[in-house]
Write a protein that holds these residues in place. Sequence first.
Motif, mmCIF file in Angstrom:
data_model
loop_
_atom_site.group_PDB
_atom_site.id
_atom_site.type_symbol
_atom_site.label_atom_id
_atom_site.label_comp_id
_atom_site.label_asym_id
_atom_site.label_seq_id
_atom_site.Cartn_x
_atom_site.Cartn_y
_atom_site.Cartn_z
ATOM 1 N N TYR A 9 0.856 -1.179 0.000
ATOM 2 C CA TYR A 9 0.000 0.000 0.000
ATOM 3 C C TYR A 9 0.899 1.238 0.000
ATOM 4 O O TYR A 9 1.861 1.321 0.774
ATOM 5 C CB TYR A 9 -0.894 0.045 1.235
ATOM 6 C CG TYR A 9 -1.957 -1.022 1.273
ATOM 7 C CD1 TYR A 9 -2.982 -1.049 0.329
ATOM 8 C CD2 TYR A 9 -1.946 -1.998 2.266
ATOM 9 C CE1 TYR A 9 -3.963 -2.026 0.368
ATOM 10 C CE2 TYR A 9 -2.924 -2.974 2.315
ATOM 11 C CZ TYR A 9 -3.922 -2.993 1.360
ATOM 12 O OH TYR A 9 -4.892 -3.966 1.394
ATOM 13 N N GLU A 29 -0.946 -0.479 -4.326
ATOM 14 C CA GLU A 29 -2.325 -0.015 -4.311
ATOM 15 C C GLU A 29 -2.366 1.229 -3.442
ATOM 16 O O GLU A 29 -1.690 1.291 -2.406
ATOM 17 C CB GLU A 29 -3.231 -1.093 -3.725
ATOM 18 C CG GLU A 29 -4.710 -0.754 -3.722
ATOM 19 C CD GLU A 29 -5.549 -1.903 -3.205
ATOM 20 O OE1 GLU A 29 -6.622 -1.637 -2.632
ATOM 21 O OE2 GLU A 29 -5.123 -3.073 -3.366
ATOM 22 N N LEU A 31 -3.538 3.899 -0.790
ATOM 23 C CA LEU A 31 -4.294 4.006 0.452
ATOM 24 C C LEU A 31 -4.211 5.474 0.847
ATOM 25 O O LEU A 31 -3.315 5.893 1.578
ATOM 26 C CB LEU A 31 -3.682 3.098 1.519
ATOM 27 C CG LEU A 31 -4.520 2.805 2.765
ATOM 28 C CD1 LEU A 31 -5.865 2.198 2.392
ATOM 29 C CD2 LEU A 31 -3.769 1.869 3.694
ATOM 30 N N MET A 72 -6.289 0.536 7.058
ATOM 31 C CA MET A 72 -6.254 -0.832 6.526
ATOM 32 C C MET A 72 -7.027 -1.785 7.434
ATOM 33 O O MET A 72 -7.820 -2.614 6.960
ATOM 34 C CB MET A 72 -4.805 -1.297 6.385
ATOM 35 C CG MET A 72 -4.641 -2.717 5.867
ATOM 36 S SD MET A 72 -2.898 -3.224 5.776
ATOM 37 C CE MET A 72 -2.514 -3.377 7.552
ATOM 38 N N ARG A 80 -0.931 -5.897 4.008
ATOM 39 C CA ARG A 80 0.248 -5.726 3.146
ATOM 40 C C ARG A 80 1.170 -4.699 3.778
ATOM 41 O O ARG A 80 0.744 -3.903 4.628
ATOM 42 C CB ARG A 80 -0.167 -5.215 1.759
ATOM 43 C CG ARG A 80 -1.047 -6.152 0.957
ATOM 44 C CD ARG A 80 -1.372 -5.541 -0.401
ATOM 45 N NE ARG A 80 -2.191 -6.441 -1.199
ATOM 46 C CZ ARG A 80 -3.294 -6.084 -1.826
ATOM 47 N NH1 ARG A 80 -3.715 -4.831 -1.741
ATOM 48 N NH2 ARG A 80 -3.975 -6.953 -2.540
ATOM 49 N N ILE A 82 2.912 -1.231 4.272
ATOM 50 C CA ILE A 82 2.474 0.139 3.988
ATOM 51 C C ILE A 82 3.705 1.019 3.872
ATOM 52 O O ILE A 82 4.585 0.993 4.743
ATOM 53 C CB ILE A 82 1.562 0.662 5.107
ATOM 54 C CG1 ILE A 82 0.257 -0.124 5.152
ATOM 55 C CG2 ILE A 82 1.278 2.160 4.922
ATOM 56 C CD1 ILE A 82 -0.581 0.155 6.385
#
Length: 206
Positions: A9, A29, A31, A72, A80, A82
């Motif tokens: 993330y 991804e 966040l 999260m 995952r 961060i």
Amino acid sequence: MKIWNQKIYLASKSSRRRELLRQIGVDFELLLLRDQAPRGPDVSEAALPHEHPVAYVERVTLEKAAFAFDTMQWRKLPVRPILAADTTVTIDGQILGKPADRAQARDMLLRLSGRTHHVLTSVVVVYQGQSWQITQTSEVVFQTLSENMVRAYCASTEPYDKAGGYGIQGVAALFVKCINGSHSGIMGLPLYETAQLLQQAGIDIL
């Protein structure tokens, strides 16, 4: 421990950080943290009274990572690593944040004109109850800027979402006589140091 799908993330809205992670092949991804909310930003980037620039950038980065971690968990997202980061510019021991308007951008650029300043980027990776953090410092020397140069640059969109009021990846590259440090760090994510942190968290780089 190796991450089974090698995805992280990224707790940052910065398009430069996205580009830099893609450059070294890191799958991520977003966040995102909010700059505006009914109760204010998710993480304030205001410096504390008399806060040293290094302490400031490290604190803000850790707060971003902590908020992203809580998000999260609250959203029940897959667990995952961060990655969070923050960049600041400092000169004469003072922190230059993102200019709020054209007048602030002009004042910052004229202050940097013909002088040496430092760009600090702190990066933290949080995973499985552990955190790894590193702060990279680069020295940047500006040429002497004319009023016309500053006026033209401030009329663009570049200065207003960047610490110190400039982005080295844009037109402001013309202002830079030399650097001692990390070009990617000045952009917002020192890639050498970032790769080291990700590897410690189990992400393969190459």
